[in-house]
Enzyme design. Structure first.
Site, PDB file in Angstrom:
ATOM      1  N   SER A  77      65.359  76.562  54.339  1.00 22.07           N
ATOM      2  CA  SER A  77      65.934  76.346  55.667  1.00 22.07           C
ATOM      3  C   SER A  77      66.789  75.097  55.594  1.00 22.07           C
ATOM      4  O   SER A  77      66.612  74.244  54.706  1.00 22.07           O
ATOM      5  CB  SER A  77      64.811  76.146  56.690  1.00 22.07           C
ATOM      6  OG  SER A  77      65.295  75.575  57.885  1.00 22.07           O
TER       7      SER A  77
ATOM      8  N   TYR B   4      56.959  71.929  58.861  1.00 21.79           N
ATOM      9  CA  TYR B   4      57.980  72.907  58.467  1.00 21.79           C
ATOM     10  C   TYR B   4      59.013  72.334  57.496  1.00 21.79           C
ATOM     11  O   TYR B   4      59.287  72.950  56.453  1.00 21.79           O
ATOM     12  CB  TYR B   4      58.651  73.464  59.720  1.00 21.79           C
ATOM     13  CG  TYR B   4      59.594  74.616  59.468  1.00 21.79           C
ATOM     14  CD1 TYR B   4      59.113  75.904  59.240  1.00 21.79           C
ATOM     15  CD2 TYR B   4      60.973  74.425  59.476  1.00 21.79           C
ATOM     16  CE1 TYR B   4      59.978  76.966  59.031  1.00 21.79           C
ATOM     17  CE2 TYR B   4      61.844  75.479  59.268  1.00 21.79           C
ATOM     18  CZ  TYR B   4      61.350  76.746  59.040  1.00 21.79           C
ATOM     19  OH  TYR B   4      62.209  77.792  58.821  1.00 21.79           O
TER      20      TYR B   4
END
Length: 269
Positions: free
Chosen positions: A146, A159
């Site tokens: 990401s 995350y």
């Protein structure tokens, strides 16, 4: 790249029932791959498999599996290899996050669960897929990172750490297994129009911060990327055109990494 170059290649896509995973499966099957998608929700998997139109002899199969459970991973890898008679590619897309908030207020069990889903889940796929790909004389493994894996995202909990971990896992694996002809790369999506990102209201300051920091946003109707943008890159990295690419991470973010990540502060109030 829909000329059948992947015809007969067995590929596993985890988290393939929706969003980016489904788009990856669609791009692969359109070029002839025999794709197996897995996830935790049978209805979503069945809907995805039924909604994809394979070409060039491709096919789409589905199987319920949880990437955090090693027995599930071992089983789905074997099934994927069995469908095609080989396993030449994996798109380790299953992942996610939770626990928005500053790091000093993180709950340890939530933090660990995010690391397990993203990093350990990807590692388990790698562990069981590598022998199959070596037996097939090579293959390509794509880890789904990401923009959060390399651009700071304050208040995003575990995350960003998890996605950075996936990237380093891919780099080390590329070094370890290069001599066996198995390649490892990461994809770094930015804001992609999926059901998860639909949770960000389009009239919010968070969404505005994405647009401000994305150079290509003004050239797009939606201002954000589409799942098919990621699917096209996954198809390239699995296919023969990328035969000399390994150990790298590629952004699909409209240039957002040139500036900064989104500001989610308003979600905490």
């Amino acid at each position: 790249m829909t000329d059948g170059a992947l015809a007969g290649m067995g590929v596993l896509v985890t988290g393939g029932g929706t969003g980016i995973g489904r788009a990856c499966a669609e791009a692969l099957a359109a070029d002839g791959a025999v794709v197996t998608i897995c996830g935790r929700t049978a209805d979503r998997l069945a809907d995805a498999a039924g909604g994809i139109t394979p070409r060039h002899g491709g096919a789409v199969h589905s199987m319920v599996a949880d990437v955090t459970v090693e027995d599930d991973v071992a089983r789905v890898v074997a099934v994927a290899a069995g469908h095609a008679g080989n396993l030449r590619g994996v798109v380790a897309n299953a992942g996610g996050g939770s626990g928005l908030g500053p790091l000093h207020l993180q709950e340890v069990d939530v933090f660990e669960s995010v690391l397990r889903l993203n990093v350990v889940g990807t590692m388990l796929c790698l562990k069981h897929a590598v022998p199959e790909m070596v037996a097939a004389d090579g293959g390509s493994f794509v880890g789904m990172s990401s923009i959060a894996g390399h651009v700071t995202h304050p208040n995003f909990g575990a995350y960003p750490v998890a996605k950075a971990g996936i990237e380093e896992l891919m780099r080390n694996a590329a070094d370890e297994f290069g001599s066996s002809g198995v390649r490892f790369n990461s994809i770094r999506p930015g804001f992609i129009a999926t059901e998860v990102m639909d949770l960000v209201p389009r009239d919010s300051e968070v969404f505005a911060s994405y647009l401000r920091n994305t150079p290509l946003a003004a050239s797009s109707v939606t201002g954000v990327g589409e799942p098919s943008d990621v699917g096209a890159l996954a198809r390239f990295l699995i296919g023969p055109e990328s035969r000399w690419i390994t150990g790298t991470a590629i952004n699909v973010d409209g240039g957002q990494a040139l500036r900064s990540g989104p500001d989610f502060s308003s979600f905490l109030t």
